[in-house]
Each structure stands twice: as structure tokens, then as C-alpha cells.
Design a protein around this motif. Structure first.
Motif, PDB file in Angstrom:
ATOM      1  N   LYS A   4     -11.775  -9.874 -17.728  1.00 22.32           N
ATOM      2  CA  LYS A   4     -11.942 -10.210 -16.440  1.00 22.32           C
ATOM      3  C   LYS A   4     -10.905 -10.304 -15.557  1.00 22.32           C
ATOM      4  O   LYS A   4     -10.992 -10.691 -14.359  1.00 22.32           O
ATOM      5  N   CYS A   5      -9.242 -10.747 -16.312  1.00 24.33           N
ATOM      6  CA  CYS A   5      -8.333 -10.878 -15.529  1.00 24.33           C
ATOM      7  C   CYS A   5      -7.658  -9.649 -14.829  1.00 24.33           C
ATOM      8  O   CYS A   5      -5.979  -9.672 -13.913  1.00 24.33           O
ATOM      9  N   CYS A   6      -7.669  -8.062 -15.774  1.00 24.73           N
ATOM     10  CA  CYS A   6      -7.246  -6.836 -15.042  1.00 24.73           C
ATOM     11  C   CYS A   6      -8.574  -6.136 -14.903  1.00 24.73           C
ATOM     12  O   CYS A   6      -8.769  -5.770 -14.362  1.00 24.73           O
ATOM     13  N   SER A   7      -9.314  -6.647 -13.717  1.00 27.84           N
ATOM     14  CA  SER A   7     -10.746  -5.806 -13.325  1.00 27.84           C
ATOM     15  C   SER A   7     -10.676  -5.298 -11.894  1.00 27.84           C
ATOM     16  O   SER A   7     -11.212  -4.191 -12.227  1.00 27.84           O
ATOM     17  N   GLN A   8      -9.671  -5.799 -11.344  1.00 28.75           N
ATOM     18  CA  GLN A   8     -10.093  -5.681  -9.757  1.00 28.75           C
ATOM     19  C   GLN A   8      -8.898  -3.814  -9.813  1.00 28.75           C
ATOM     20  O   GLN A   8      -8.324  -3.536 -10.372  1.00 28.75           O
ATOM     21  N   LYS A   9      -9.383  -2.804  -8.761  1.00 30.68           N
ATOM     22  CA  LYS A   9      -9.460  -1.461  -9.096  1.00 30.68           C
ATOM     23  C   LYS A   9      -8.874  -0.748  -7.666  1.00 30.68           C
ATOM     24  O   LYS A   9      -9.652  -1.490  -6.043  1.00 30.68           O
ATOM     25  N   VAL A  10      -7.457  -0.809  -7.285  1.00 32.31           N
ATOM     26  CA  VAL A  10      -7.024  -1.478  -5.501  1.00 32.31           C
ATOM     27  C   VAL A  10      -5.647   0.159  -5.483  1.00 32.31           C
ATOM     28  O   VAL A  10      -5.053   0.357  -6.586  1.00 32.31           O
ATOM     29  N   ALA A  11      -5.390   0.261  -4.804  1.00 29.18           N
ATOM     30  CA  ALA A  11      -4.765   1.833  -4.043  1.00 29.18           C
ATOM     31  C   ALA A  11      -3.606   1.027  -3.969  1.00 29.18           C
ATOM     32  O   ALA A  11      -3.267   0.081  -4.149  1.00 29.18           O
ATOM     33  N   LEU A  12      -2.612   1.750  -5.143  1.00 24.21           N
ATOM     34  CA  LEU A  12      -1.374   1.402  -4.901  1.00 24.21           C
ATOM     35  C   LEU A  12      -0.526   2.881  -4.479  1.00 24.21           C
ATOM     36  O   LEU A  12      -0.298   3.798  -5.164  1.00 24.21           O
ATOM     37  N   ARG A  13      -0.212   2.565  -3.436  1.00 26.02           N
ATOM     38  CA  ARG A  13       0.422   3.701  -1.944  1.00 26.02           C
ATOM     39  C   ARG A  13       1.724   3.710  -3.190  1.00 26.02           C
ATOM     40  O   ARG A  13       2.399   5.019  -2.200  1.00 26.02           O
ATOM     41  N   ARG A  14       2.600   2.984  -3.149  1.00 28.83           N
ATOM     42  CA  ARG A  14       3.892   3.024  -3.250  1.00 28.83           C
ATOM     43  C   ARG A  14       3.883   3.372  -4.488  1.00 28.83           C
ATOM     44  O   ARG A  14       5.277   4.192  -4.959  1.00 28.83           O
ATOM     45  N   ALA A  21      -2.237  -7.148  -7.869  1.00 31.02           N
ATOM     46  CA  ALA A  21      -3.660  -7.238  -6.284  1.00 31.02           C
ATOM     47  C   ALA A  21      -3.508  -7.464  -5.626  1.00 31.02           C
ATOM     48  O   ALA A  21      -3.384  -7.082  -4.507  1.00 31.02           O
ATOM     49  N   LEU A  22      -3.209  -8.656  -5.299  1.00 28.88           N
ATOM     50  CA  LEU A  22      -2.645  -9.335  -3.979  1.00 28.88           C
ATOM     51  C   LEU A  22      -1.942  -8.511  -2.405  1.00 28.88           C
ATOM     52  O   LEU A  22      -1.902  -8.367  -1.760  1.00 28.88           O
ATOM     53  N   VAL A  23      -0.693  -8.369  -4.320  1.00 27.95           N
ATOM     54  CA  VAL A  23       0.653  -7.699  -3.738  1.00 27.95           C
ATOM     55  C   VAL A  23      -0.128  -6.276  -2.827  1.00 27.95           C
ATOM     56  O   VAL A  23       0.477  -5.465  -1.622  1.00 27.95           O
ATOM     57  N   SER A  24      -0.754  -5.979  -3.303  1.00 24.88           N
ATOM     58  CA  SER A  24      -0.816  -3.795  -3.037  1.00 24.88           C
ATOM     59  C   SER A  24      -1.524  -4.505  -2.023  1.00 24.88           C
ATOM     60  O   SER A  24      -1.848  -3.528  -1.039  1.00 24.88           O
ATOM     61  N   HIS A  25      -2.530  -5.437  -2.884  1.00 24.42           N
ATOM     62  CA  HIS A  25      -3.535  -5.367  -1.054  1.00 24.42           C
ATOM     63  C   HIS A  25      -2.795  -5.655   0.098  1.00 24.42           C
ATOM     64  O   HIS A  25      -3.120  -4.825   1.591  1.00 24.42           O
ATOM     65  N   ARG A  26      -1.629  -6.472   0.601  1.00 28.67           N
ATOM     66  CA  ARG A  26      -0.797  -6.643   1.500  1.00 28.67           C
ATOM     67  C   ARG A  26      -0.665  -5.870   2.368  1.00 28.67           C
ATOM     68  O   ARG A  26       0.031  -5.477   3.668  1.00 28.67           O
ATOM     69  N   GLU A  33      -1.605  -2.460   4.232  1.00 29.24           N
ATOM     70  CA  GLU A  33      -1.419  -2.744   5.401  1.00 29.24           C
ATOM     71  C   GLU A  33      -0.282  -2.405   6.256  1.00 29.24           C
ATOM     72  O   GLU A  33      -0.810  -1.819   7.164  1.00 29.24           O
ATOM     73  N   PHE A  34       0.925  -2.347   5.074  1.00 24.18           N
ATOM     74  CA  PHE A  34       1.698  -1.686   6.037  1.00 24.18           C
ATOM     75  C   PHE A  34       1.811  -0.162   6.413  1.00 24.18           C
ATOM     76  O   PHE A  34       2.240   0.098   7.156  1.00 24.18           O
ATOM     77  N   TYR A  35       1.074   0.386   5.032  1.00 28.42           N
ATOM     78  CA  TYR A  35       0.695   2.562   5.097  1.00 28.42           C
ATOM     79  C   TYR A  35      -0.265   1.906   6.189  1.00 28.42           C
ATOM     80  O   TYR A  35      -0.411   3.330   6.552  1.00 28.42           O
ATOM     81  N   ASP A  36      -1.044   1.558   6.275  1.00 33.40           N
ATOM     82  CA  ASP A  36      -2.479   1.616   7.039  1.00 33.40           C
ATOM     83  C   ASP A  36      -1.970   1.255   8.563  1.00 33.40           C
ATOM     84  O   ASP A  36      -2.657   2.152   9.250  1.00 33.40           O
ATOM     85  N   LYS A  37      -0.928   0.477   8.943  1.00 36.06           N
ATOM     86  CA  LYS A  37      -0.422   0.204  10.607  1.00 36.06           C
ATOM     87  C   LYS A  37       0.948   0.353  10.812  1.00 36.06           C
ATOM     88  O   LYS A  37       1.037   1.157  11.680  1.00 36.06           O
ATOM     89  N   GLN A  38       1.230  -0.522  10.174  1.00 35.71           N
ATOM     90  CA  GLN A  38       2.981  -0.540  10.099  1.00 35.71           C
ATOM     91  C   GLN A  38       3.075   0.899  10.366  1.00 35.71           C
ATOM     92  O   GLN A  38       4.503   1.554  11.088  1.00 35.71           O
ATOM     93  N   LEU A  39       3.062   1.501   9.089  1.00 33.87           N
ATOM     94  CA  LEU A  39       3.623   3.222   8.789  1.00 33.87           C
ATOM     95  C   LEU A  39       3.157   4.314   9.947  1.00 33.87           C
ATOM     96  O   LEU A  39       3.675   4.530  10.831  1.00 33.87           O
ATOM     97  N   LYS A  40       2.413   3.981  10.421  1.00 35.36           N
ATOM     98  CA  LYS A  40       1.597   4.977  11.589  1.00 35.36           C
ATOM     99  C   LYS A  40       3.151   4.686  12.738  1.00 35.36           C
ATOM    100  O   LYS A  40       3.034   5.857  13.212  1.00 35.36           O
ATOM    101  N   LEU A  41       2.618   3.779  12.805  1.00 34.24           N
ATOM    102  CA  LEU A  41       4.140   3.081  14.203  1.00 34.24           C
ATOM    103  C   LEU A  41       5.356   3.325  13.919  1.00 34.24           C
ATOM    104  O   LEU A  41       5.753   4.402  15.240  1.00 34.24           O
TER     105      LEU A  41
END
Length: 252
Positions: free
Chosen positions: A76-86, A100-105, A108-116
Motif C-alpha cells: 500500500k505504501c509502495c505501490s506506484q511505478k514511476v520513471a526514474l531517469r536519474r 514518487a513525488l520527487v521523481s514526478h517533479r 519535467e526536467f528531463y521532458d522539457k528543460q533538458l531538451k531546451l
């Protein structure tokens, strides 16, 4: 650096760890400076209960390890599967709610800022205390290890050698400071971003191979021409976010 050497340094390999499949650099020394190492898992014998809700583990309540922090949780406390690009995971991996919250934030860097950062932007660049500024395109190298500055001359700044970043802004209410400093020097703290303020430039302090002391360069967004000012402003904000990730990487 020749293209053949660059390709060899950028080579990657697929490896399997207890946490999942990872696509990592073939040579560890050439990995991204924003990357994080996999954590050591808390041994099963040391966690008879969930480290979040304190539920006791038994035959029905299984334990799971968060792939980001390595701590032990119930499903219950560890059910989310989230991308961990770092950490270079190929697929989303199991993480606790906090991680998971940190990885979600970070996504955005990898999907947007890194491309810039990779696409680059045009700035007026001043080195050291020089009164002369040159128009140069600044971008992040494909392996994320260097800032490349191209104009009449070419310069490289190794990202891991950046010691401090200061964001120059405008648009603050009268009497407030017009600079934001982000530094990775020991004992320093990052600052928040500037509300309605607009980024106009940035100063970087870094150590250069074979040069004593700290070298400084200043990037200034030029006048708006064909959207270049807007692109430069977006690039500066992305670089500020990258500096935060760099600091966090060093601190872990």
C-alpha cells in the motif's frame, strides 16, 4: 575530441540489477553528472514492519523496497511505478509515495528543460573581468557533461566543475534584489525562483583544468530578435533547474 572517441565515451550497455533493467554508460566516468547511484536496500531482517505505516509483515503482507531510497514498505505504501531517469531505469520502477513525488517533479526536467539545454540559445558571453562580450550559442553536450559555447571561438565548461550559479533577473518590486544565487559550494543553500521576475542572464563560476582559482563567465540574453530572447530566457531557467539537480547529486 574526435567523433570516434566521443562515440566510445557515450557508449551504453544494458545491465540488470535487483531493482530492474538499466541502460548505463559503458564507462562509469562518462555518466551524466545529474545521475544518481542505486541505493543499498535495507536488509529484510532489519525491517519487520513497514517503514511508513508500521504494518507488520507476514505471509499475506509482503515487503517491497523503494528503488529510489531503498527503504522497506508494504504494498500500500509502495505501490506506484514511476520513471526514474536519474538512475537510468529502462521501465518505471516501484517507489514509495514520497520518492514518487520527487521523481514526478524530475520528469519535467528531463521532458522539457533538458531538451531546451540540449538545443541551446544565443547569449552575449563575457569571460572573467573582460569588458568585451561575444555572441555565442550555449548548449549542453549530448552526454550532459559539458556546456559548449560556440561563436568566433569555442569553449567548453565541464558541468561537474561548476561551483556556483547566479541568476540575473529583472522585474522585482523596488528595493528588492535583482539577483538569485544558486551555489553548490559546501554550506550554501539554494534560493527560490523569482515570482514575476524575468531571467536576463546568469553568471557561472567554475574551475578550469590547469588554471588556479575560479573562472567566471557571464551569459546575458540579447535583445529580442526572432524569438531569441524568449528562448534564451527559457534556457536560463532550465539551467537554474539543472544546477539544483547537480547540487542534489553531489549531496547524496
Amino acid at each position: 575530441m574526435s567523433s570516434e572517441v566521443t562515440a566510445r565515451h557515450d557508449a551504453k550497455k544494458l545491465v540488470r540489477s535487483p531493482s530492474g533493467l538499466r541502460m548505463v554508460p559503458e564507462h562509469r566516468a562518462f555518466g551524466s553528472p545529474f545521475g544518481l547511484e542505486e541505493p543499498q536496500w535495507v536488509p529484510d531482517k532489519e525491517c519487520p514492519r513497514c517503514m511508513q505505516c508500521d504494518t507488520k509483515f507476514d505471509f499475506l503482507t509482503r515487503k517491497h523496497h523503494c528503488r529510489r531510497c531503498g527503504k522497506c514498505f508494504c504494498d500500500k505504501c509502495c505501490s506506484q511505478k514511476v520513471a526514474l531517469r536519474r538512475m537510468c531505469f529502462v521501465d518505471p520502477v516501484r517507489q514509495c509515495a514520497e520518492c514518487a513525488l520527487v521523481s514526478h517533479r524530475e520528469a519535467e526536467f528531463y521532458d522539457k528543460q533538458l531538451k531546451l539545454l540540449l538545443s541551446g540559445a544565443t547569449f552575449l558571453v563575457t569571460f572573467g573581468n573582460s569588458e568585451k562580450s561575444d555572441t555565442m550559442v550555449c548548449r549542453l553536450s549530448s552526454n550532459q557533461r559539458y556546456l559548449l559555447l560556440d561563436g568566433d571561438s569555442r569553449h567548453e565548461v565541464e558541468v561537474t566543475r561548476i561551483a556556483a550559479v547566479q541568476m540575473l533577473t529583472e522585474g522585482f518590486p523596488p528595493g528588492e534584489k535583482d539577483t538569485h544565487t544558486y551555489t553548490s559550494l559546501p554550506g550554501s543553500q539554494p534560493v527560490s525562483e523569482g515570482g514575476n521576475a524575468r531571467a536576463t542572464g546568469m553568471t557561472l563560476q567554475y574551475t578550469a583544468p590547469g588554471v588556479e582559482g575560479v573562472t567566471q563567465l557571464k551569459l546575458t540574453a540579447g535583445e529580442d530578435a526572432n524569438g531569441s530572447r524568449r528562448q534564451a530566457t527559457a534556457w536560463l531557467v532550465a539551467m537554474h533547474k539543472a544546477a539544483k539537480l547537480l547540487y542534489e547529486s553531489r549531496d547524496q
